[in-house]
Enzyme design. Sequence first.
Site, PDB file in Angstrom:
ATOM      1  N   PRO A 290      36.196  45.799  32.764  1.00  0.00           N
ATOM      2  CA  PRO A 290      35.844  44.531  32.959  1.00  0.00           C
ATOM      3  C   PRO A 290      35.748  44.306  34.041  1.00  0.00           C
ATOM      4  O   PRO A 290      37.158  44.753  34.951  1.00  0.00           O
ATOM      5  CB  PRO A 290      36.357  44.179  31.938  1.00  0.00           C
ATOM      6  CG  PRO A 290      36.940  44.306  31.340  1.00  0.00           C
ATOM      7  CD  PRO A 290      36.863  46.152  31.636  1.00  0.00           C
ATOM      8  N   ASN A 291      34.930  43.836  35.157  1.00  0.00           N
ATOM      9  CA  ASN A 291      35.081  42.747  36.184  1.00  0.00           C
ATOM     10  C   ASN A 291      35.401  43.704  37.200  1.00  0.00           C
ATOM     11  O   ASN A 291      34.934  42.979  38.221  1.00  0.00           O
ATOM     12  CB  ASN A 291      36.037  41.536  36.389  1.00  0.00           C
ATOM     13  CG  ASN A 291      36.438  40.725  35.289  1.00  0.00           C
ATOM     14  OD1 ASN A 291      34.940  40.118  34.938  1.00  0.00           O
ATOM     15  ND2 ASN A 291      36.967  40.436  34.063  1.00  0.00           N
TER      16      ASN A 291
ATOM     17  N   ARG B 211      35.812  39.893  44.436  1.00  0.00           N
ATOM     18  CA  ARG B 211      36.862  39.382  43.299  1.00  0.00           C
ATOM     19  C   ARG B 211      38.287  39.088  43.458  1.00  0.00           C
ATOM     20  O   ARG B 211      38.378  40.793  44.123  1.00  0.00           O
ATOM     21  CB  ARG B 211      36.951  39.891  42.099  1.00  0.00           C
ATOM     22  CG  ARG B 211      37.505  40.090  41.001  1.00  0.00           C
ATOM     23  CD  ARG B 211      38.075  40.848  40.380  1.00  0.00           C
ATOM     24  NE  ARG B 211      38.861  41.183  39.203  1.00  0.00           N
ATOM     25  CZ  ARG B 211      39.680  41.649  38.422  1.00  0.00           C
ATOM     26  NH1 ARG B 211      38.761  42.620  38.669  1.00  0.00           N
ATOM     27  NH2 ARG B 211      40.102  41.669  37.874  1.00  0.00           N
TER      28      ARG B 211
ATOM     29  N   TYR C   8      42.267  43.090  45.373  1.00  0.00           N
ATOM     30  CA  TYR C   8      42.136  44.108  44.852  1.00  0.00           C
ATOM     31  C   TYR C   8      40.726  44.329  46.350  1.00  0.00           C
ATOM     32  O   TYR C   8      40.521  45.797  45.813  1.00  0.00           O
ATOM     33  CB  TYR C   8      40.534  44.829  43.901  1.00  0.00           C
ATOM     34  CG  TYR C   8      41.291  43.712  42.646  1.00  0.00           C
ATOM     35  CD1 TYR C   8      42.662  44.631  41.719  1.00  0.00           C
ATOM     36  CD2 TYR C   8      41.075  42.305  42.022  1.00  0.00           C
ATOM     37  CE1 TYR C   8      42.871  43.952  40.533  1.00  0.00           C
ATOM     38  CE2 TYR C   8      41.666  41.861  40.697  1.00  0.00           C
ATOM     39  CZ  TYR C   8      42.516  42.919  39.816  1.00  0.00           C
ATOM     40  OH  TYR C   8      43.159  42.235  39.058  1.00  0.00           O
TER      41      TYR C   8
ATOM     42  N   ASN D 178      40.004  53.647  34.746  1.00  0.00           N
ATOM     43  CA  ASN D 178      40.455  52.449  35.159  1.00  0.00           C
ATOM     44  C   ASN D 178      40.112  51.455  33.932  1.00  0.00           C
ATOM     45  O   ASN D 178      38.561  50.391  33.921  1.00  0.00           O
ATOM     46  CB  ASN D 178      40.157  51.338  36.297  1.00  0.00           C
ATOM     47  CG  ASN D 178      40.806  50.395  37.072  1.00  0.00           C
ATOM     48  OD1 ASN D 178      41.186  49.653  36.045  1.00  0.00           O
ATOM     49  ND2 ASN D 178      40.080  49.690  38.112  1.00  0.00           N
TER      50      ASN D 178
ATOM     51  N   ALA E 251      41.517  44.941  32.329  1.00  0.00           N
ATOM     52  CA  ALA E 251      42.062  44.186  32.041  1.00  0.00           C
ATOM     53  C   ALA E 251      42.630  44.445  30.301  1.00  0.00           C
ATOM     54  O   ALA E 251      43.817  43.906  29.741  1.00  0.00           O
ATOM     55  CB  ALA E 251      41.347  42.537  31.176  1.00  0.00           C
TER      56      ALA E 251
ATOM     57  N   GLU F 184      44.467  57.726  34.534  1.00  0.00           N
ATOM     58  CA  GLU F 184      44.180  56.130  34.560  1.00  0.00           C
ATOM     59  C   GLU F 184      45.077  55.810  36.027  1.00  0.00           C
ATOM     60  O   GLU F 184      45.219  55.974  36.344  1.00  0.00           O
ATOM     61  CB  GLU F 184      45.420  55.487  33.421  1.00  0.00           C
ATOM     62  CG  GLU F 184      45.932  53.929  34.102  1.00  0.00           C
ATOM     63  CD  GLU F 184      47.659  53.770  33.043  1.00  0.00           C
ATOM     64  OE1 GLU F 184      47.857  54.584  32.310  1.00  0.00           O
ATOM     65  OE2 GLU F 184      47.515  52.306  33.221  1.00  0.00           O
TER      66      GLU F 184
ATOM     67  N   HIS G  47      44.203  52.333  38.686  1.00  0.00           N
ATOM     68  CA  HIS G  47      43.978  51.149  38.979  1.00  0.00           C
ATOM     69  C   HIS G  47      43.962  50.191  40.595  1.00  0.00           C
ATOM     70  O   HIS G  47      45.600  51.537  41.381  1.00  0.00           O
ATOM     71  CB  HIS G  47      45.595  50.044  38.671  1.00  0.00           C
ATOM     72  CG  HIS G  47      45.584  50.395  36.836  1.00  0.00           C
ATOM     73  ND1 HIS G  47      44.562  49.630  36.390  1.00  0.00           N
ATOM     74  CD2 HIS G  47      46.172  50.702  36.051  1.00  0.00           C
ATOM     75  CE1 HIS G  47      45.209  50.225  35.068  1.00  0.00           C
ATOM     76  NE2 HIS G  47      45.856  50.969  35.050  1.00  0.00           N
TER      77      HIS G  47
ATOM     78  N   ARG H  38      52.894  43.206  40.148  1.00  0.00           N
ATOM     79  CA  ARG H  38      52.126  41.879  39.184  1.00  0.00           C
ATOM     80  C   ARG H  38      53.309  41.586  38.389  1.00  0.00           C
ATOM     81  O   ARG H  38      53.792  41.534  37.711  1.00  0.00           O
ATOM     82  CB  ARG H  38      50.883  42.248  39.047  1.00  0.00           C
ATOM     83  CG  ARG H  38      50.157  42.927  40.552  1.00  0.00           C
ATOM     84  CD  ARG H  38      49.051  43.127  40.745  1.00  0.00           C
ATOM     85  NE  ARG H  38      47.929  42.094  40.222  1.00  0.00           N
ATOM     86  CZ  ARG H  38      46.911  41.947  39.350  1.00  0.00           C
ATOM     87  NH1 ARG H  38      45.402  42.782  39.449  1.00  0.00           N
ATOM     88  NH2 ARG H  38      46.324  41.316  39.268  1.00  0.00           N
TER      89      ARG H  38
HETATM   90  C1  DQA Z   1      43.441  46.723  37.380  1.00  0.00           C
HETATM   91  C2  DQA Z   1      44.780  45.754  37.337  1.00  0.00           C
HETATM   92  C3  DQA Z   1      44.316  44.948  35.791  1.00  0.00           C
HETATM   93  O1  DQA Z   1      46.249  44.718  35.206  1.00  0.00           O
HETATM   94  C4  DQA Z   1      43.192  44.232  36.444  1.00  0.00           C
HETATM   95  O2  DQA Z   1      43.082  43.354  34.513  1.00  0.00           O
HETATM   96  C5  DQA Z   1      41.718  44.521  36.424  1.00  0.00           C
HETATM   97  C6  DQA Z   1      41.786  45.772  37.594  1.00  0.00           C
HETATM   98  C7  DQA Z   1      44.179  47.373  38.378  1.00  0.00           C
HETATM   99  O3  DQA Z   1      42.858  48.192  39.364  1.00  0.00           O
HETATM  100  O4  DQA Z   1      44.529  47.172  39.248  1.00  0.00           O
HETATM  101  O5  DQA Z   1      40.773  44.084  36.212  1.00  0.00           O
HETATM  102  O6  DQA Z   1      43.128  47.561  36.103  1.00  0.00           O
END
Ligand code: DQA
Length: 145
Positions: free
Chosen positions: A10-11, A18, A23, A74, A77, A98, A100, A107
């Site tokens: 998501p997002n 964003r 990011y 990824n 959240a 995994e 990120h 963080r």
């Molecule tokens: C994320 C890190 C997560 O905490 C966050 O909610 C994201 C992106 C990252 O790629 O750094 O949406 O997965």
Amino acid sequence: MNHVLVIHGPNLNLIGIREPEVYGSVKLEEVNKSLTALAFELDLDLRVVQTNHEGEIVETIQNARQWANVIIINPAAYTHTSVAILDAVKAVAVPTIEVHLSNIYAREDFRHRSYVAGAAAGRIMGFGADSYLLALRAAKSLLSK
Ligand code: DQA
């Protein structure tokens, strides 16, 4: 040919816009283009999915059982909340990496827990969009063993 599934949670459709200080400024479309180019170089078949829905991630992982040799995910959240995604990864037994963009340990505390980490073959984080490219190289390396 080996098949790799990349799942953006998501997002992540909004990266580039964003919180660029967290990011980066690279858009998801550009990340996917770079991944496609690297997959070609590494002789991997690549499929990429982005969804904002947890259940769709679970279904995508379940379906990958039929065809994927490695999953790169990824969970965004959902990393920090989703037992359902952890269980799906465990259920399919496809090696899963995994990823990120940010270093989640640098963080907020609530980002320090990753459910999927318990089932991951390995984890790559903190390198921005390059985290995905490093993960694809790690997938190739896993498949060569
Ligand atoms: C994320 C890190 C997560 O905490 C966050 O909610 C994201 C992106 C990252 O790629 O750094 O949406 O997965």
